[in-house]
Design a protein around this motif. Structure first.
Motif, PDB file in Angstrom:
ATOM      1  N   ALA A  99     -80.565  89.423  82.133  1.00  0.00           N
ATOM      2  CA  ALA A  99     -80.287  87.977  82.166  1.00  0.00           C
ATOM      3  C   ALA A  99     -78.921  87.738  81.543  1.00  0.00           C
ATOM      4  CB  ALA A  99     -81.341  87.201  81.388  1.00  0.00           C
ATOM      5  N   MET A 100     -78.485  86.491  81.608  1.00  0.00           N
ATOM      6  CA  MET A 100     -77.319  86.051  80.841  1.00  0.00           C
ATOM      7  C   MET A 100     -77.854  85.471  79.539  1.00  0.00           C
ATOM      8  SD  MET A 100     -73.975  85.760  81.043  1.00  0.00           S
ATOM      9  CE  MET A 100     -73.135  85.173  82.489  1.00  0.00           C
ATOM     10  N   TYR A 101     -77.321  85.919  78.423  1.00  0.00           N
ATOM     11  CA  TYR A 101     -77.741  85.433  77.118  1.00  0.00           C
ATOM     12  C   TYR A 101     -76.621  84.579  76.533  1.00  0.00           C
ATOM     13  CZ  TYR A 101     -81.755  88.487  77.337  1.00  0.00           C
ATOM     14  OH  TYR A 101     -82.936  89.086  77.717  1.00  0.00           O
ATOM     15  N   PHE A 102     -76.975  83.346  76.201  1.00  0.00           N
ATOM     16  CA  PHE A 102     -76.005  82.419  75.643  1.00  0.00           C
ATOM     17  C   PHE A 102     -76.306  82.156  74.173  1.00  0.00           C
ATOM     18  CE2 PHE A 102     -73.684  81.228  79.338  1.00  0.00           C
ATOM     19  CZ  PHE A 102     -74.563  81.174  80.394  1.00  0.00           C
ATOM     20  N   CYS A 103     -75.265  82.174  73.393  1.00  0.00           N
ATOM     21  CA  CYS A 103     -75.335  81.720  72.002  1.00  0.00           C
ATOM     22  C   CYS A 103     -74.795  80.293  71.962  1.00  0.00           C
ATOM     23  CB  CYS A 103     -74.480  82.636  71.136  1.00  0.00           C
ATOM     24  SG  CYS A 103     -74.300  82.123  69.425  1.00  0.00           S
ATOM     25  N   ALA A 104     -75.350  79.470  71.100  1.00  0.00           N
ATOM     26  CA  ALA A 104     -74.857  78.104  70.938  1.00  0.00           C
ATOM     27  C   ALA A 104     -74.876  77.749  69.463  1.00  0.00           C
ATOM     28  CB  ALA A 104     -75.717  77.120  71.731  1.00  0.00           C
ATOM     29  N   SER A 105     -74.050  76.776  69.097  1.00  0.00           N
ATOM     30  CA  SER A 105     -74.076  76.276  67.730  1.00  0.00           C
ATOM     31  C   SER A 105     -73.854  74.771  67.745  1.00  0.00           C
ATOM     32  CB  SER A 105     -73.033  76.981  66.864  1.00  0.00           C
ATOM     33  OG  SER A 105     -71.709  76.623  67.221  1.00  0.00           O
ATOM     34  N   SER A 106     -74.288  74.118  66.681  1.00  0.00           N
ATOM     35  CA  SER A 106     -74.079  72.672  66.586  1.00  0.00           C
ATOM     36  C   SER A 106     -74.042  72.246  65.132  1.00  0.00           C
ATOM     37  CB  SER A 106     -75.175  71.902  67.331  1.00  0.00           C
ATOM     38  OG  SER A 106     -76.361  71.851  66.560  1.00  0.00           O
ATOM     39  N   GLU A 107     -73.514  71.042  64.936  1.00  0.00           N
ATOM     40  CA  GLU A 107     -73.529  70.439  63.604  1.00  0.00           C
ATOM     41  C   GLU A 107     -74.852  69.729  63.361  1.00  0.00           C
ATOM     42  OE1 GLU A 107     -69.667  68.463  62.395  1.00  0.00           O
ATOM     43  OE2 GLU A 107     -69.393  68.597  64.568  1.00  0.00           O
ATOM     44  N   GLY A 108     -75.653  69.547  64.403  1.00  0.00           N
ATOM     45  CA  GLY A 108     -76.919  68.834  64.269  1.00  0.00           C
ATOM     46  C   GLY A 108     -76.960  67.675  65.240  1.00  0.00           C
ATOM     47  N   ASN A 109     -76.398  66.551  64.875  1.00  0.00           N
ATOM     48  CA  ASN A 109     -76.500  65.373  65.723  1.00  0.00           C
ATOM     49  C   ASN A 109     -75.349  65.303  66.726  1.00  0.00           C
ATOM     50  OD1 ASN A 109     -78.166  63.205  66.311  1.00  0.00           O
ATOM     51  ND2 ASN A 109     -76.781  61.770  65.332  1.00  0.00           N
ATOM     52  N   GLN A 110     -74.967  66.436  67.239  1.00  0.00           N
ATOM     53  CA  GLN A 110     -73.911  66.559  68.227  1.00  0.00           C
ATOM     54  C   GLN A 110     -74.377  67.558  69.278  1.00  0.00           C
ATOM     55  OE1 GLN A 110     -71.016  64.850  68.355  1.00  0.00           O
ATOM     56  NE2 GLN A 110     -71.712  63.707  66.561  1.00  0.00           N
ATOM     57  N   PRO A 111     -73.758  67.551  70.467  1.00  0.00           N
ATOM     58  CA  PRO A 111     -74.203  68.507  71.482  1.00  0.00           C
ATOM     59  C   PRO A 111     -74.008  69.941  71.032  1.00  0.00           C
ATOM     60  CG  PRO A 111     -72.127  67.488  72.127  1.00  0.00           C
ATOM     61  CD  PRO A 111     -72.619  66.740  70.922  1.00  0.00           C
ATOM     62  N   GLN A 112     -74.878  70.790  71.504  1.00  0.00           N
ATOM     63  CA  GLN A 112     -74.725  72.212  71.234  1.00  0.00           C
ATOM     64  C   GLN A 112     -73.557  72.740  72.066  1.00  0.00           C
ATOM     65  OE1 GLN A 112     -78.493  74.304  71.663  1.00  0.00           O
ATOM     66  NE2 GLN A 112     -79.593  72.632  70.655  1.00  0.00           N
ATOM     67  N   HIS A 113     -72.742  73.567  71.440  1.00  0.00           N
ATOM     68  CA  HIS A 113     -71.609  74.192  72.116  1.00  0.00           C
ATOM     69  C   HIS A 113     -71.996  75.622  72.458  1.00  0.00           C
ATOM     70  CE1 HIS A 113     -68.522  71.075  71.205  1.00  0.00           C
ATOM     71  NE2 HIS A 113     -69.406  70.772  70.287  1.00  0.00           N
ATOM     72  N   PHE A 114     -71.796  75.975  73.706  1.00  0.00           N
ATOM     73  CA  PHE A 114     -72.240  77.274  74.208  1.00  0.00           C
ATOM     74  C   PHE A 114     -71.070  78.250  74.326  1.00  0.00           C
ATOM     75  CE2 PHE A 114     -76.667  76.779  75.568  1.00  0.00           C
ATOM     76  CZ  PHE A 114     -76.830  75.430  75.363  1.00  0.00           C
ATOM     77  N   GLY A 115     -71.372  79.527  74.032  1.00  0.00           N
ATOM     78  CA  GLY A 115     -70.408  80.580  74.307  1.00  0.00           C
ATOM     79  C   GLY A 115     -70.397  80.924  75.790  1.00  0.00           C
ATOM     80  N   ASP A 116     -69.533  81.867  76.159  1.00  0.00           N
ATOM     81  CA  ASP A 116     -69.395  82.256  77.560  1.00  0.00           C
ATOM     82  C   ASP A 116     -70.521  83.155  78.041  1.00  0.00           C
ATOM     83  OD1 ASP A 116     -65.745  82.451  77.594  1.00  0.00           O
ATOM     84  OD2 ASP A 116     -67.133  80.784  77.931  1.00  0.00           O
ATOM     85  N   GLY A 117     -71.349  83.632  77.115  1.00  0.00           N
ATOM     86  CA  GLY A 117     -72.507  84.422  77.500  1.00  0.00           C
ATOM     87  C   GLY A 117     -72.253  85.911  77.537  1.00  0.00           C
ATOM     88  N   THR A 118     -73.345  86.669  77.405  1.00  0.00           N
ATOM     89  CA  THR A 118     -73.323  88.117  77.619  1.00  0.00           C
ATOM     90  C   THR A 118     -74.266  88.406  78.782  1.00  0.00           C
ATOM     91  OG1 THR A 118     -72.868  88.709  75.324  1.00  0.00           O
ATOM     92  CG2 THR A 118     -73.960  90.373  76.696  1.00  0.00           C
ATOM     93  N   ARG A 119     -73.713  89.054  79.800  1.00  0.00           N
ATOM     94  CA  ARG A 119     -74.565  89.444  80.922  1.00  0.00           C
ATOM     95  C   ARG A 119     -75.200  90.785  80.588  1.00  0.00           C
ATOM     96  NH1 ARG A 119     -75.420  87.688  85.694  1.00  0.00           N
ATOM     97  NH2 ARG A 119     -73.611  86.288  85.652  1.00  0.00           N
ATOM     98  N   LEU A 120     -76.500  90.815  80.444  1.00  0.00           N
ATOM     99  CA  LEU A 120     -77.237  92.039  80.094  1.00  0.00           C
ATOM    100  C   LEU A 120     -77.905  92.582  81.344  1.00  0.00           C
ATOM    101  CD1 LEU A 120     -78.338  94.019  77.979  1.00  0.00           C
ATOM    102  CD2 LEU A 120     -80.255  92.436  77.630  1.00  0.00           C
ATOM    103  N   SER A 121     -77.572  93.818  81.659  1.00  0.00           N
ATOM    104  CA  SER A 121     -78.159  94.488  82.829  1.00  0.00           C
ATOM    105  C   SER A 121     -78.951  95.693  82.340  1.00  0.00           C
ATOM    106  CB  SER A 121     -77.063  94.945  83.795  1.00  0.00           C
ATOM    107  OG  SER A 121     -76.308  93.841  84.258  1.00  0.00           O
ATOM    108  N   ILE A 122     -80.224  95.726  82.625  1.00  0.00           N
ATOM    109  CA  ILE A 122     -81.097  96.827  82.215  1.00  0.00           C
ATOM    110  C   ILE A 122     -81.372  97.695  83.450  1.00  0.00           C
ATOM    111  CG2 ILE A 122     -83.271  97.483  81.131  1.00  0.00           C
ATOM    112  CD1 ILE A 122     -81.370  95.870  79.326  1.00  0.00           C
ATOM    113  N   LEU A 123     -81.075  98.989  83.323  1.00  0.00           N
ATOM    114  CA  LEU A 123     -81.235  99.899  84.471  1.00  0.00           C
ATOM    115  C   LEU A 123     -82.491 100.751  84.332  1.00  0.00           C
ATOM    116  CD1 LEU A 123     -77.537 101.102  84.764  1.00  0.00           C
ATOM    117  CD2 LEU A 123     -78.637  99.172  85.906  1.00  0.00           C
TER     118      LEU A 123
END
Lengths: 111, 112
Positions: free
Chosen positions: B88-112
Protein backbone atom coordinates in the motif's frame (compact mmCIF):
# COMPACT_ATOMS: atom_id res chain seq x y z
CA UNK A 1 -18.77 3.50 13.49
CA UNK A 2 -18.52 6.74 11.54
CA UNK A 3 -19.20 6.28 7.82
CA UNK A 4 -18.46 8.83 5.13
CA UNK A 5 -19.96 8.45 1.68
CA UNK A 6 -19.24 10.46 -1.42
CA UNK A 7 -21.06 10.66 -4.68
CA UNK A 8 -20.48 10.42 -7.45
CA UNK A 9 -17.37 8.22 -7.28
CA UNK A 10 -16.47 9.02 -10.88
CA UNK A 11 -17.21 12.28 -12.64
CA UNK A 12 -16.33 13.15 -16.19
CA UNK A 13 -17.20 16.67 -17.21
CA UNK A 14 -16.44 19.16 -19.92
CA UNK A 15 -14.45 22.30 -19.41
CA UNK A 16 -16.63 25.26 -18.56
CA UNK A 17 -19.37 23.23 -16.90
CA UNK A 18 -20.51 23.30 -13.28
CA UNK A 19 -20.98 20.33 -11.00
CA UNK A 20 -21.33 19.38 -7.34
CA UNK A 21 -19.75 16.54 -5.36
CA UNK A 22 -21.65 15.38 -2.28
CA UNK A 23 -20.31 14.04 0.99
CA UNK A 24 -22.62 12.47 3.58
CA UNK A 25 -21.54 11.26 6.98
CA UNK A 26 -23.29 9.11 9.50
CA UNK A 27 -22.89 10.73 12.93
CA UNK A 28 -22.87 14.19 14.41
CA UNK A 29 -19.74 16.14 13.70
CA UNK A 30 -19.11 19.75 12.77
CA UNK A 31 -15.61 19.19 11.45
CA UNK A 32 -15.18 18.35 7.79
CA UNK A 33 -12.22 18.59 5.43
CA UNK A 34 -11.74 18.40 1.69
CA UNK A 35 -8.50 17.09 0.20
CA UNK A 36 -7.24 16.78 -3.35
CA UNK A 37 -5.03 13.92 -4.54
CA UNK A 38 -3.27 13.80 -7.90
CA UNK A 39 -2.32 10.31 -9.19
CA UNK A 40 0.53 8.83 -7.15
CA UNK A 41 0.77 11.94 -5.03
CA UNK A 42 -0.03 13.03 -1.51
CA UNK A 43 -3.18 14.63 -0.09
CA UNK A 44 -3.42 18.39 -0.38
CA UNK A 45 -5.69 20.22 2.04
CA UNK A 46 -8.30 22.31 0.21
CA UNK A 47 -10.89 23.36 2.79
CA UNK A 48 -11.52 23.17 6.51
CA UNK A 49 -15.17 23.49 7.58
CA UNK A 50 -15.62 23.69 11.34
CA UNK A 51 -19.18 24.87 11.90
CA UNK A 52 -22.70 24.52 10.58
CA UNK A 53 -23.25 26.78 7.60
CA UNK A 54 -19.54 27.23 6.93
CA UNK A 55 -18.76 28.15 3.33
CA UNK A 56 -15.27 28.45 1.89
CA UNK A 57 -14.23 29.37 -1.64
CA UNK A 58 -10.93 29.10 -3.45
CA UNK A 59 -10.85 29.84 -7.14
CA UNK A 60 -13.34 27.62 -8.97
CA UNK A 61 -14.07 25.47 -5.91
CA UNK A 62 -16.55 26.21 -3.15
CA UNK A 63 -17.25 23.97 -0.16
CA UNK A 64 -20.11 24.15 2.31
CA UNK A 65 -21.21 22.26 5.41
CA UNK A 66 -24.69 21.50 6.76
CA UNK A 67 -24.19 19.67 10.04
CA UNK A 68 -27.92 19.11 10.57
CA UNK A 69 -28.18 17.24 7.28
CA UNK A 70 -24.70 15.74 7.82
CA UNK A 71 -23.85 16.87 4.32
CA UNK A 72 -21.02 18.76 2.69
CA UNK A 73 -20.84 19.82 -0.92
CA UNK A 74 -17.91 20.71 -3.13
CA UNK A 75 -19.10 22.84 -6.03
CA UNK A 76 -17.03 23.25 -9.15
CA UNK A 77 -17.64 26.31 -11.28
CA UNK A 78 -16.54 26.52 -14.92
CA UNK A 79 -14.27 23.49 -14.69
CA UNK A 80 -10.81 23.53 -16.21
CA UNK A 81 -8.50 20.59 -17.01
CA UNK A 82 -6.20 21.42 -14.09
CA UNK A 83 -8.96 20.43 -11.68
CA UNK A 84 -8.71 16.78 -12.79
CA UNK A 85 -7.83 14.81 -9.64
CA UNK A 86 -9.43 12.70 -6.91
CA UNK A 87 -11.25 14.65 -4.23
CA UNK A 88 -11.73 13.25 -0.75
CA UNK A 89 -13.88 14.50 2.06
CA UNK A 90 -12.93 13.50 5.60
CA UNK A 91 -14.50 13.91 9.03
CA UNK A 92 -13.08 13.87 12.52
CA UNK A 93 -14.65 14.04 15.99
CA UNK A 94 -12.54 16.44 17.93
CA UNK A 95 -9.26 18.25 17.63
CA UNK A 96 -6.46 15.73 17.13
CA UNK A 97 -8.65 12.70 16.43
CA UNK A 98 -8.48 10.40 13.41
CA UNK A 99 -9.79 11.39 10.01
CA UNK A 100 -12.37 9.11 8.43
CA UNK A 101 -12.28 9.46 4.67
CA UNK A 102 -14.88 9.02 1.99
CA UNK A 103 -14.16 6.78 -0.99
CA UNK A 104 -13.07 9.71 -3.12
CA UNK A 105 -14.49 11.24 -6.30
CA UNK A 106 -12.30 10.84 -9.35
CA UNK A 107 -12.86 13.96 -11.45
CA UNK A 108 -11.83 14.14 -15.08
CA UNK A 109 -12.28 17.44 -16.91
CA UNK A 110 -12.23 17.03 -20.67
CA UNK A 111 -11.37 19.82 -23.12
CA UNK B 1 6.12 26.31 3.81
CA UNK B 2 6.94 23.54 6.33
CA UNK B 3 6.38 20.01 5.07
CA UNK B 4 5.98 16.51 6.41
CA UNK B 5 8.87 14.44 5.04
CA UNK B 6 8.74 10.69 4.51
CA UNK B 7 11.49 8.23 3.62
CA UNK B 8 11.94 6.11 1.66
CA UNK B 9 9.61 7.04 -1.18
CA UNK B 10 9.47 3.41 -2.31
CA UNK B 11 10.31 0.27 -0.34
CA UNK B 12 10.38 -3.22 -1.81
CA UNK B 13 10.55 -6.05 0.71
CA UNK B 14 10.25 -9.81 0.74
CA UNK B 15 7.23 -11.23 2.52
CA UNK B 16 8.04 -12.02 6.14
CA UNK B 17 10.64 -9.29 6.50
CA UNK B 18 10.38 -6.27 8.77
CA UNK B 19 10.18 -2.72 7.42
CA UNK B 20 10.53 0.66 9.08
CA UNK B 21 8.90 3.68 7.47
CA UNK B 22 10.20 7.04 8.57
CA UNK B 23 8.56 10.42 8.91
CA UNK B 24 9.66 13.87 10.01
CA UNK B 25 6.53 15.80 11.03
CA UNK B 26 6.26 19.57 10.92
CA UNK B 27 8.32 20.85 13.83
CA UNK B 28 5.70 22.65 15.94
CA UNK B 29 2.99 20.03 15.45
CA UNK B 30 1.85 17.93 18.38
CA UNK B 31 -0.29 15.23 16.79
CA UNK B 32 1.12 12.55 14.49
CA UNK B 33 -0.68 9.98 12.40
CA UNK B 34 -0.17 7.07 10.05
CA UNK B 35 -2.65 6.21 7.31
CA UNK B 36 -2.51 3.75 4.46
CA UNK B 37 -4.07 3.66 1.03
CA UNK B 38 -4.29 0.42 -0.91
CA UNK B 39 -4.08 1.12 -4.64
CA UNK B 40 -7.32 2.59 -5.94
CA UNK B 41 -9.01 2.60 -2.54
CA UNK B 42 -9.75 5.16 0.11
CA UNK B 43 -7.38 6.37 2.80
CA UNK B 44 -7.58 4.33 6.03
CA UNK B 45 -6.49 5.44 9.49
CA UNK B 46 -3.91 3.31 11.29
CA UNK B 47 -2.77 5.13 14.42
CA UNK B 48 -2.43 8.51 16.07
CA UNK B 49 0.26 9.61 18.51
CA UNK B 50 0.23 12.44 21.02
CA UNK B 51 2.34 13.31 24.02
CA UNK B 52 4.68 10.36 23.35
CA UNK B 53 2.02 7.71 23.35
CA UNK B 54 -0.59 6.15 21.08
CA UNK B 55 -3.83 8.11 21.44
CA UNK B 56 -5.96 6.07 19.06
CA UNK B 57 -5.58 3.05 16.79
CA UNK B 58 -7.74 1.26 14.27
CA UNK B 59 -8.52 -2.42 13.98
CA UNK B 60 -5.91 -2.61 11.22
CA UNK B 61 -3.18 -1.63 13.68
CA UNK B 62 -2.63 -5.02 15.30
CA UNK B 63 0.45 -6.54 16.96
CA UNK B 64 2.23 -6.57 13.62
CA UNK B 65 2.52 -2.78 13.76
CA UNK B 66 4.29 -0.42 16.13
CA UNK B 67 5.12 3.27 16.21
CA UNK B 68 7.91 5.14 17.85
CA UNK B 69 9.19 8.66 18.25
CA UNK B 70 12.82 7.86 18.90
CA UNK B 71 13.96 11.48 19.10
CA UNK B 72 12.50 14.96 18.87
CA UNK B 73 12.00 14.91 15.12
CA UNK B 74 11.39 11.42 13.73
CA UNK B 75 8.20 9.34 13.86
CA UNK B 76 8.45 5.76 12.64
CA UNK B 77 6.07 2.97 11.69
CA UNK B 78 7.43 -0.56 12.00
CA UNK B 79 5.72 -3.47 10.29
CA UNK B 80 6.92 -6.89 11.42
CA UNK B 81 6.63 -10.06 9.38
CA UNK B 82 5.15 -8.32 6.34
CA UNK B 83 2.38 -9.91 4.30
CA UNK B 84 1.36 -9.43 0.68
CA UNK B 85 -1.70 -7.47 1.77
CA UNK B 86 0.49 -4.90 3.51
CA UNK B 87 1.36 -3.55 0.05
CA UNK B 88 0.00 0.00 0.00
CA UNK B 89 0.93 3.66 0.12
CA UNK B 90 1.62 4.70 3.71
CA UNK B 91 1.09 8.34 4.60
CA UNK B 92 2.35 10.15 7.65
CA UNK B 93 0.49 13.26 8.77
CA UNK B 94 0.86 15.84 11.51
CA UNK B 95 -1.26 18.64 12.91
CA UNK B 96 -1.39 21.29 15.58
CA UNK B 97 -4.83 19.99 16.60
CA UNK B 98 -7.55 22.35 15.47
CA UNK B 99 -6.07 22.65 11.99
CA UNK B 100 -6.07 20.31 8.99
CA UNK B 101 -3.69 17.42 9.06
CA UNK B 102 -0.73 17.90 6.73
CA UNK B 103 0.28 14.82 4.80
CA UNK B 104 3.68 13.70 3.59
CA UNK B 105 4.28 12.42 0.06
CA UNK B 106 3.94 8.83 1.23
CA UNK B 107 6.00 5.66 1.09
CA UNK B 108 4.96 3.10 -1.48
CA UNK B 109 5.48 -0.31 0.14
CA UNK B 110 5.63 -3.31 -2.17
CA UNK B 111 5.72 -6.77 -0.61
CA UNK B 112 6.97 -9.56 -2.89
Amino acid sequence: ELKVEQNPLFLSMQEGKNYTIYCNYSTTSDRLYWYRQDPGKSLESLFVLLSNGAVKQEGRLMASLDTKARLSTLHITAAVHDLSATYFCAVDWVSGSRLTFGEGTQLTVNP
Amino acid sequence: EPEVTQTPSHQVTQMGQEVILRCVPISNHLYFYWYRQILGQKVEFLVSFYNNEISEKSEIFDDQFSVERPDGSNFTLKIRSTKLEDSAMYFCASSEGNQPQHFGDGTRLSIL
